[in-house]
Design an enzyme around this catalytic site. Structure first.
Site, PDB file in Angstrom:
ATOM      1  N   HIS A  54      -1.720   1.315   6.886  1.00  0.00           N
ATOM      2  CA  HIS A  54      -2.181   1.557   5.314  1.00  0.00           C
ATOM      3  C   HIS A  54      -1.745   3.177   5.148  1.00  0.00           C
ATOM      4  O   HIS A  54      -1.275   3.996   5.743  1.00  0.00           O
ATOM      5  CB  HIS A  54      -3.644   1.523   5.451  1.00  0.00           C
ATOM      6  CG  HIS A  54      -4.268   1.383   3.763  1.00  0.00           C
ATOM      7  ND1 HIS A  54      -3.515   0.684   3.024  1.00  0.00           N
ATOM      8  CD2 HIS A  54      -5.358   2.008   3.242  1.00  0.00           C
ATOM      9  CE1 HIS A  54      -4.269   0.657   1.929  1.00  0.00           C
ATOM     10  NE2 HIS A  54      -5.309   1.369   2.205  1.00  0.00           N
TER      11      HIS A  54
ATOM     12  N   CYS B 262       0.769  -0.933   0.177  1.00  0.00           N
ATOM     13  CA  CYS B 262       0.040   0.007  -0.034  1.00  0.00           C
ATOM     14  C   CYS B 262       0.722   1.402   0.044  1.00  0.00           C
ATOM     15  O   CYS B 262       0.491   2.328  -0.646  1.00  0.00           O
ATOM     16  CB  CYS B 262      -0.867   0.037   1.169  1.00  0.00           C
ATOM     17  SG  CYS B 262      -0.206  -0.026   2.867  1.00  0.00           S
TER      18      CYS B 262
ATOM     19  N   ASP C 203      -7.746   5.658  -3.123  1.00  0.00           N
ATOM     20  CA  ASP C 203      -6.926   4.658  -2.512  1.00  0.00           C
ATOM     21  C   ASP C 203      -6.987   3.573  -3.765  1.00  0.00           C
ATOM     22  O   ASP C 203      -7.805   2.838  -4.125  1.00  0.00           O
ATOM     23  CB  ASP C 203      -7.708   3.810  -1.384  1.00  0.00           C
ATOM     24  CG  ASP C 203      -6.838   3.090  -0.631  1.00  0.00           C
ATOM     25  OD1 ASP C 203      -5.880   2.334  -1.230  1.00  0.00           O
ATOM     26  OD2 ASP C 203      -7.019   2.214   0.448  1.00  0.00           O
TER      27      ASP C 203
END
Length: 640
Positions: free
Chosen positions: A246, A204, A261
């Site tokens: 994250h 991520c 995202d």
């Protein structure tokens, strides 16, 4: 002479670079936001105390530097057009009219009202159809060895900042795979852009860093935002502490910050196999902040882009609606907390949707112990956990696709079990007629509610049936004489024009599932389950026999008035009365044969003696010129 030309070209390059660096230094602007692609900037330091990968990315690509190292590329004069193209790209990074490129921190005009106002899933007005050609183009752009070349290719069809961001988003979501092994490393390594382009894998932090870097090359302000998430491995009701798990991005478009995202937009990880699958998710592109906060909690509350902002405790306790909840058209769910305590052994969940939707549920992995009824815009679910303790409730929705997707998860706390509410294991979903049964051709039911109570163990259910639709019904209970062979023998179907009647006789007291199936008469294939009723009878004296067995020649529009019991008394004269269509003769055959006669009302009538026989058949002759009779009904005779 040629060497001199090359030196002149180098001098021009260096002069431009040095001039640009001096101007940026005078403005106090971090040069990483507007560096020319021909210049490699290397910093020392970065964020302190921020999550592993994000911290390392900032060290590589960071927002601070204590010195600049210039790597000069030597370009021959015939390469000048490409050089000018690079400077043109760098010019876009020079920012606003004042030359200020430092990303503005989010403020009041960036904030959206909380809770969600149901206006849109996006933080700005979008027509996704406008991106169709751009999405196709961006998906087909091949990976390059360098980011500048890749971004240049992507921007060929992107003419606004929004289109530039969209092209970058689509490319990353379609080409970069989530690196599960790297994500699970205790001491995660940073991913350089060149490494990501080469392997097309990252975690991520790498997704967010790559997205930020590409946006900046495209002249769009972008920030990487670290924080907590309710993603892979999240358990309902868990708390968050320690390092952030994250990272995602904020992009500046049309005078306002927006959230994306790309990690979660690219696909998902199977929790059972821990394998990544590319599965594009539009939801996480410019998501409305009041929805984004459900599974993303940033390190800085300002990046929530909410008014008022939410606390970490609220984030932990608030109901988590998965992205599919909104992708499938859900609007709200009640209760709004992830943990439900049963009341008198029951938990109730309701969902509101913007359109008719099919739902199903699972309690502890099984489709049992609940009543799910469909509503025009949503559903109602009543769950009765079979034991005390903690239970996992999952709710799935179908939406416009053929696949049910998980949209909600609850944890049930049960401290009491109502033993009187034991539902049949074969009671499937949904219960009761609804918009879906109307869509399948069953209309105007005599019993609109999903539960039918009968005091004598009998009931009659009728409904209109669309032309060309066949109906099939079966009865299911958890104990007693009902088997797979006899589950349709406690139901007798009567058809009058477009009306169907189901006469039901229960073999004993208890709860039963009455399943309704349909099939288009002219189409091959099996019957399709539509819905079921829950039949309840508390009378312990109930002991109804089966209806007579019917054969293939028993027509859809035939009608049996008597005898309805499939078991006849021995040594009796039993009256028969039927309505049959297109029949020349009717016989009742026991030990002997008795003909039935056609009365003026169109019914075949007569009687038959059950003496000396164990079975009785009703036979018909369809053509008076033939001598072949067909069996249509079969009765058993009680032993003497």
């Amino acid at each position: 002479m040629e060497l001199k030309k090359d030196i002149n070209a180098v001098s021009i390059d260096m002069l431009l670079i040095v001039h640009s660096e001096k101007r940026r230094a005078a403005q106090g602007t971090p040069s990483d936001q507007q560096a020319n692609p021909s210049v490699l900037l290397q910093r020392r330091g970065g964020f302190q105390g921020v999550g592993n990968g994000v911290r390392r990315w900032q060290k590589l690509e960071g927002n601070d530097f204590h010195g600049t190292q210039l790597t000069v590329e030597v370009h021959p004069r015939d390469a000048m057009p490409q050089l000018l193209k690079k400077f043109s790209l760098a010019k876009r990074l020079q920012g606003d009219k004042n030359g200020n490129t430092r990303p503005r921190q989010p403020g009041g005009k960036d904030a959206h009202a909380y809770p969600w106002d149901r206006s849109s899933l996006k933080s700005m007005s979008l027509d996704l159809q406008q991106f169709e050609k751009l999405d196709i183009y961006a998906s087909q752009v091949t990976a390059k060895s360098g980011l500048d070349e890749l971004v240049n290719d992507l921007l060929q069809e992107a003419h606004t900042d929004l289109e530039r961001v969209r092209a970058i988003w689509i490319w990353i979501c379609r080409h970069i795979e989530y690196d599960i092994a790297a994500a699970q490393e205790k001491d995660r390594q940073a991913f350089k852009p060149t490494d990501i382009l080469r392997t097309q894998k990252t975690n991520c932090d790498g997704y967010a860093g790559l997205f930020e870097r590409m946006c900046r090359l495209a002249g769009v302000q972008c920030m990487t935002v670290p924080g907590y998430s309710k993603g892979f491995g999240y358990q309902t009701g868990q708390s968050f502490s320690g390092e952030f798990d994250h990272a995602w991005n904020a992009v500046y478009l049309e005078g306002r910050w927006h959230l994306v995202d790309s990690t979660w937009g690219s696909g998902l990880v199977d929790t059972t196999t821990s394998k990544f699958t590319f599965l594009y998710n539009e939801f996480y592109f410019l998501t409305h902040p009041a929805l984004f906060i459900e599974d993303h909690f940033p390190d800085n509350k300002n990046w929530q882009l909410l008014k008022p902002p939410q606390s970490l405790r609220q984030f932990e306790n608030n109901m988590y609606h998965k992205s599919e909840f909104y992708n499938k058209g859900m609007l709200s769910a009640h209760p709004e907390t992830s943990m439900i305590r049963t009341v008198n052994g029951k938990a109730t969940v309701t969902i509101e949707s913007c359109a008719p939707t099919l739902f199903m549920f699972m309690l502890n992995g099984k489709q049992e112990h609940g009543l799910l009824s469909l509503r025009k815009n949503g559903m109602k679910l009543e769950v009765y956990p079979p034991t005390m303790g903690t239970h996992k409730l999952q709710i799935f929705a179908k939406g416009n696709s053929d696949i049910y997707s998980s949209v909600l998860e609850y944890t049930l706390k049960c401290n009491y079990v109502d033993m009187g509410v034991q539902l049949p294991a074969e009671l499937h979903q949904p219960v009761g007629p609804s918009w879906f049964s109307e869509q399948m051709g069953i209309m105007k039911p005599s019993h609109p509610d999903p539960i039918i109570h009968t005091s004598d163990g009998r009931c009659s259910i009728s409904f209109s049936v669309e032309e060309g639709i066949n109906v099939l019904a079966s009865l299911h209970g958890d104990d007693g004489p009902i088997t797979e062979e006899t589950q349709r023998r406690y139901i007798f179907q009567l058809h009058r024009e477009k009306q169907t009647e189901l006469k039901v006789q229960l073999p004993h007291a208890g709860k039963f599932a009455l399943k309704i199936f349909v099939k288009k008469r002219q189409e091959p294939g099996n019957y399709i389950f539509v819905f079921n009723y829950l039949l309840c009878c508390a009378n312990t004296k109930v002991n109804w026999p089966m209806f007579p067995e019917s054969f293939g020649n028993w027509g859809q529009d035939n009608e049996l008035l008597e005898p309805l019991s499939g078991v006849l008394p021995a040594n009796r004269n039993v009256p028969f009365k039927l309505k049959l269509h297109g029949i020349a003769k009717v016989l009742v055959k026991g030990q002997d044969t008795w003909p039935l006669t056609l009365n003026h009302e169109g019914y075949w009538e007569g009687s038959c003696s059950t003496a000396g026989c164990q079975e009785v058949y009703v036979m018909v002759l369809e053509n008076a010129n033939h001598n072949f009779y067909s069996y249509i009904l079969k009765y058993k005779v009680n032993a003497q």
